[in-house]
Design a protein around this motif. Structure first.
Motif, PDB file in Angstrom:
ATOM      1  N   VAL A 120       0.827  -1.212   0.000  1.00  0.00           N
ATOM      2  CA  VAL A 120       0.000   0.000   0.000  1.00  0.00           C
ATOM      3  C   VAL A 120       0.865   1.266   0.000  1.00  0.00           C
ATOM      4  N   LEU A 121       1.991   1.199   0.692  1.00  0.00           N
ATOM      5  CA  LEU A 121       2.832   2.400   0.740  1.00  0.00           C
ATOM      6  C   LEU A 121       3.426   2.723  -0.639  1.00  0.00           C
ATOM      7  N   SER A 122       3.609   1.716  -1.487  1.00  0.00           N
ATOM      8  CA  SER A 122       4.050   1.992  -2.870  1.00  0.00           C
ATOM      9  C   SER A 122       2.975   2.785  -3.606  1.00  0.00           C
ATOM     10  N   ALA A 123       1.719   2.465  -3.307  1.00  0.00           N
ATOM     11  CA  ALA A 123       0.614   3.207  -3.935  1.00  0.00           C
ATOM     12  C   ALA A 123       0.608   4.660  -3.454  1.00  0.00           C
ATOM     13  N   SER A 148      -6.846   7.175  -0.584  1.00  0.00           N
ATOM     14  CA  SER A 148      -7.681   6.501   0.412  1.00  0.00           C
ATOM     15  C   SER A 148      -7.100   5.121   0.718  1.00  0.00           C
ATOM     16  N   ASP A 149      -6.528   5.011   1.900  1.00  0.00           N
ATOM     17  CA  ASP A 149      -5.921   3.744   2.349  1.00  0.00           C
ATOM     18  C   ASP A 149      -7.011   2.941   3.052  1.00  0.00           C
ATOM     19  N   GLU A 150      -7.452   1.886   2.381  1.00  0.00           N
ATOM     20  CA  GLU A 150      -8.549   1.074   2.923  1.00  0.00           C
ATOM     21  C   GLU A 150      -8.081  -0.352   3.197  1.00  0.00           C
ATOM     22  N   ILE A 151      -6.844  -0.473   3.623  1.00  0.00           N
ATOM     23  CA  ILE A 151      -6.253  -1.792   3.850  1.00  0.00           C
ATOM     24  C   ILE A 151      -6.986  -2.556   4.952  1.00  0.00           C
ATOM     25  N   HIS A 152      -7.606  -1.822   5.892  1.00  0.00           N
ATOM     26  CA  HIS A 152      -8.308  -2.491   6.991  1.00  0.00           C
ATOM     27  C   HIS A 152      -9.791  -2.737   6.690  1.00  0.00           C
ATOM     28  N   ALA A 153     -10.198  -2.512   5.435  1.00  0.00           N
ATOM     29  CA  ALA A 153     -11.625  -2.654   5.090  1.00  0.00           C
ATOM     30  C   ALA A 153     -12.226  -4.018   5.466  1.00  0.00           C
ATOM     31  N   PRO A 154     -11.478  -5.118   5.378  1.00  0.00           N
ATOM     32  CA  PRO A 154     -12.115  -6.397   5.756  1.00  0.00           C
ATOM     33  C   PRO A 154     -12.371  -6.519   7.256  1.00  0.00           C
ATOM     34  N   ILE A 156     -17.513   1.915   3.623  1.00  0.00           N
ATOM     35  CA  ILE A 156     -17.862   2.559   2.358  1.00  0.00           C
ATOM     36  C   ILE A 156     -16.585   3.023   1.671  1.00  0.00           C
ATOM     37  N   PRO A 157     -16.221   2.390   0.547  1.00  0.00           N
ATOM     38  CA  PRO A 157     -15.037   2.889  -0.174  1.00  0.00           C
ATOM     39  C   PRO A 157     -15.267   4.357  -0.550  1.00  0.00           C
ATOM     40  N   TYR A 158     -14.308   5.202  -0.198  1.00  0.00           N
ATOM     41  CA  TYR A 158     -14.498   6.641  -0.421  1.00  0.00           C
ATOM     42  C   TYR A 158     -14.794   6.936  -1.896  1.00  0.00           C
ATOM     43  N   ALA A 159     -14.054   6.268  -2.789  1.00  0.00           N
ATOM     44  CA  ALA A 159     -14.224   6.546  -4.220  1.00  0.00           C
ATOM     45  C   ALA A 159     -15.587   6.109  -4.741  1.00  0.00           C
ATOM     46  N   SER A 160     -16.263   5.243  -3.972  1.00  0.00           N
ATOM     47  CA  SER A 160     -17.559   4.735  -4.437  1.00  0.00           C
ATOM     48  C   SER A 160     -18.718   5.672  -4.104  1.00  0.00           C
ATOM     49  N   ILE A 201      -7.379   8.115  -5.405  1.00  0.00           N
ATOM     50  CA  ILE A 201      -6.536   6.946  -5.664  1.00  0.00           C
ATOM     51  C   ILE A 201      -6.749   6.052  -4.442  1.00  0.00           C
ATOM     52  N   THR A 202      -7.243   4.841  -4.645  1.00  0.00           N
ATOM     53  CA  THR A 202      -7.559   3.954  -3.520  1.00  0.00           C
ATOM     54  C   THR A 202      -6.517   2.844  -3.427  1.00  0.00           C
ATOM     55  N   ALA A 203      -6.186   2.475  -2.193  1.00  0.00           N
ATOM     56  CA  ALA A 203      -5.315   1.310  -2.008  1.00  0.00           C
ATOM     57  C   ALA A 203      -5.994   0.324  -1.071  1.00  0.00           C
ATOM     58  N   VAL A 204      -5.980  -0.943  -1.485  1.00  0.00           N
ATOM     59  CA  VAL A 204      -6.478  -2.027  -0.636  1.00  0.00           C
ATOM     60  C   VAL A 204      -5.431  -3.143  -0.672  1.00  0.00           C
ATOM     61  N   ALA A 205      -5.636  -4.154   0.130  1.00  0.00           N
ATOM     62  CA  ALA A 205      -4.744  -5.327   0.109  1.00  0.00           C
ATOM     63  C   ALA A 205      -5.389  -6.415   0.954  1.00  0.00           C
TER      64      ALA A 205
END
Ligand SMILES: Cc1ncc(COP(=O)(O)O)c(C=O)c1O
Length: 385
Positions: free
Chosen positions: A93-96, A197-203, A212-216, A226-230
Motif C-alpha cells: 500500500v505504501l508503494s501506492a 484513500s488507504d482502505e487496507i483495513h476494510a475487511p 464505504i469505499p471513499y471513491a464509491s 486513488i484507492t489502495a487495498v490489500a
C-alpha cells in the motif's frame, strides 16, 4: 474454546514473526500482524509453489486473475464496481501512496495527513521530497475521533495537493460514515484536491457498520481518488507483498498506462496467487477472525475499564486499540513505561504525529489468553506506579 485460544507465546516466538522476535522478553503488540496464521488456501499456494519450485515473476494470466479477484471482492463486499483494468498490482500500500504523491499531485505540493496517523505516512511523504501538513483530529468526550475539516480546508487553501485518508482508521479504530466521507468530499472538491484513500483495513470492521469505499460515494470522489487495498491485514499476509491500487478516474488510468507494467504490476508469484486465494477462497476464515477480534475488543474494553487513568477509543474497525494514557502521566511515555514495567511492547503515540503524546497503540490480534496476560501486566504496572 476457540483454537486461537490455544496458540502459545512459545509457538509464536518459534514461528519467527517480527511481532514476536523484536522484543524477546515482551508480549508483542506494536506491529499490525495477527497471531492467527493464514487461511488454508493461502498456505496451499505457498506449499504448491515450494513443491514445484516456482517462485518467479507473476505470469500474465495470474496477474489478470489477481485483478479480477480484487474487483470481485470489492463488488461483493462493498458493492463497489471497478473495471479490472483499473486495478494495479503493487508490492504494498505504501508503494501506492508514493505513486499517488509523485504522479497525481502538482509538483512540490504538500500532503495533508490527519493525525493520529499510521506512522509511515509521516515518513514516506518526506522521503519523496514532499512536506507533510499534519492536521490533528478532533477528540470527542467518548474518545471518538473526527476529522478536522476546517483545518483540512485551510491546508488545501495553503497549497496542499493531496489528503491521505485512512479508513478504517489506523490507529484510532474509526469506520467513517457516509456523512463524514461526503463532508470530506465537499472540502476536497472545493479546492480541486486529490485523496489517497488507504482502505487496507476494510475487511476488518467489527461493529455493525458498512465500510464505504471513499471513491464509491459519487462521481466527484471517483474522480479525485486513488484507492489502495490489500489482503495483507484481513488475511494476515503482508509478507507476500501484494497490494492493489485502484484508479477510479479514467484520466488517471490513461496517464498511468505508460508506467503500469514497470511501476504498476510489480508483484511476485506468491503475492499475486496469495491475494487470489485470500479474496476468493478465504471468506470463512476472515469471518471467523473478525468474530474472534470482536471478542478480543470487548475483553480489552472491559479490562481497560478496570485500569484507573487509562481509556480506549471505541474500536469500530481494525485490530488496533488507541489507548489514552495521559492521566497516568507515565515516565518516558506509555510505550517505554509499559515495555519496561509491564513487559508489553506497544507503539508510542508520538510516532503517530501531532496529538499522540501520552497515547499508545496496542495490537489486539492475539490469542485471548495472551491479550488478557498483556492487559493484566499493564494493569499491575500502572497500579505499582
Ligand atoms: C493503514 C495502513 N496502511 C498501510 C499499511 C502497510 O501496508 P503495506 O505493507 O501494504 O504497505 C498498514 C500496515 O499496518 C496499515 O495499517
Amino acid at each position: 474454546m476457540h483454537p486461537f485460544d490455544e496458540i502459545t507465546v512459545d509457538q509464536l516466538r518459534a514461528a519467527g514473526s517480527t511481532k514476536w522476535t523484536t522484543f524477546p522478553d515482551a508480549i508483542g503488540a506494536f506491529i499490525a500482524e495477527m497471531d492467527f496464521g493464514v487461511p488454508p488456501a493461502v498456505a496451499e499456494v505457498v506449499r504448491t509453489a515450494a513443491d514445484s519450485q516456482a517462485m518467479g515473476y507473476l505470469p500474465a494470466a495470474d496477474r489478470a486473475a489477481a485483478k479480477r479477484a480484487t474487483a470481485h471482492w470489492l463488488a461483493r463486499s462493498f458493492d463497489w464496481q471497478v473495471p479490472e483494468d483499473t486495478v494495479h498490482l503493487l508490492p504494498d500500500v505504501l508503494s501506492a501512496l508514493r505513486i499517488a504523491v509523485q504522479r497525481f499531485t502538482p509538483p512540490g505540493s504538500p500532503v495533508i495527513v490527519p493525525t493520529p496517523a499510521y506512522m509511515p505516512f509521516l515518513t514516506v511523504v518526506p522521503a519523496v521530497d514532499r512536506q507533510v501538513i499534519e492536521v490533528p483530529s478532533l477528540l470527542e468526550e467518548d474518545g471518538r475521533y473526527r476529522l478536522d475539516l476546517e483545518a483540512i480546508d485551510a491546508a488545501f487553501a495553503a497549497g496542499a495537493g493531496l489528503l491521505v485518508l485512512c479508513n478504517p482508521w489506523n490507529p484510532v479504530g474509526r469506520v467513517l460514515t457516509r456523512e463524514e466521507l461526503s463532508a470530506v468530499a465537499e472540502v476536497v472538491d472545493r479546492h480541486g484536491g486529490r485523496v489517497f484513500s488507504d482502505e487496507i483495513h476494510a475487511p476488518l470492521v467489527l461493529d455493525d457498520l458498512p465500510h464505504i469505499p471513499y471513491a464509491s460515494l459519487d462521481a466527484r470522489t471517483a474522480g479525485h481518488t486513488i484507492t489502495a487495498v490489500a489482503a495483507s491485514k484481513g488475511w494476515n499476509i503482508p509478507g507476500l507483498k501484494c497490494g492493489q491500487m485502484i484508479l477510479s478516474n479514467p484520466d488517471d488510468v490513461a496517464a498511468f498506462a505508460p508506467y503500469a507494467t514497470d511501476a504498476g504490476d510489480t508483484v511476485g508469484l506468491l503475492g499475486g496467487r496469495g491475494a487470489v486465494a485470500a479474496y476468493t477462497e478465504s471468506q470463512d476464515w476472515l469471518e471467523d477472525v473478525v468474530t474472534y477480534l470482536r471478542g478480543n475488543r470487548d475483553l480489552l474494553v472491559e479490562m481497560v475499564d478496570q485500569i484507573p487513568g487509562l481509556r480506549v477509543s471505541p474500536v469500530e474497525g481494525t485490530y488496533i486499540a488507541w489507548l489514552d494514557c495521559r492521566e497516568l502521566d507515565l515516565p518516558g511515555g506509555p510505550a517505554q513505561f509499559f515495555r519496561r514495567e509491564a513487559g508489553v511492547a506497544l507503539t508510542d503515540g508520538t510516532s503517530c504525529g501531532r496529538g499522540g503524546d501520552g497515547f499508545a497503540r496496542l495490537i489486539f490480534a492475539s490469542p485471548r489468553p495472551v491479550l488478557e496476560q498483556a492487559l493484566t501486566q499493564m494493569r499491575d504496572a500502572a497500579a505499582r506506579r
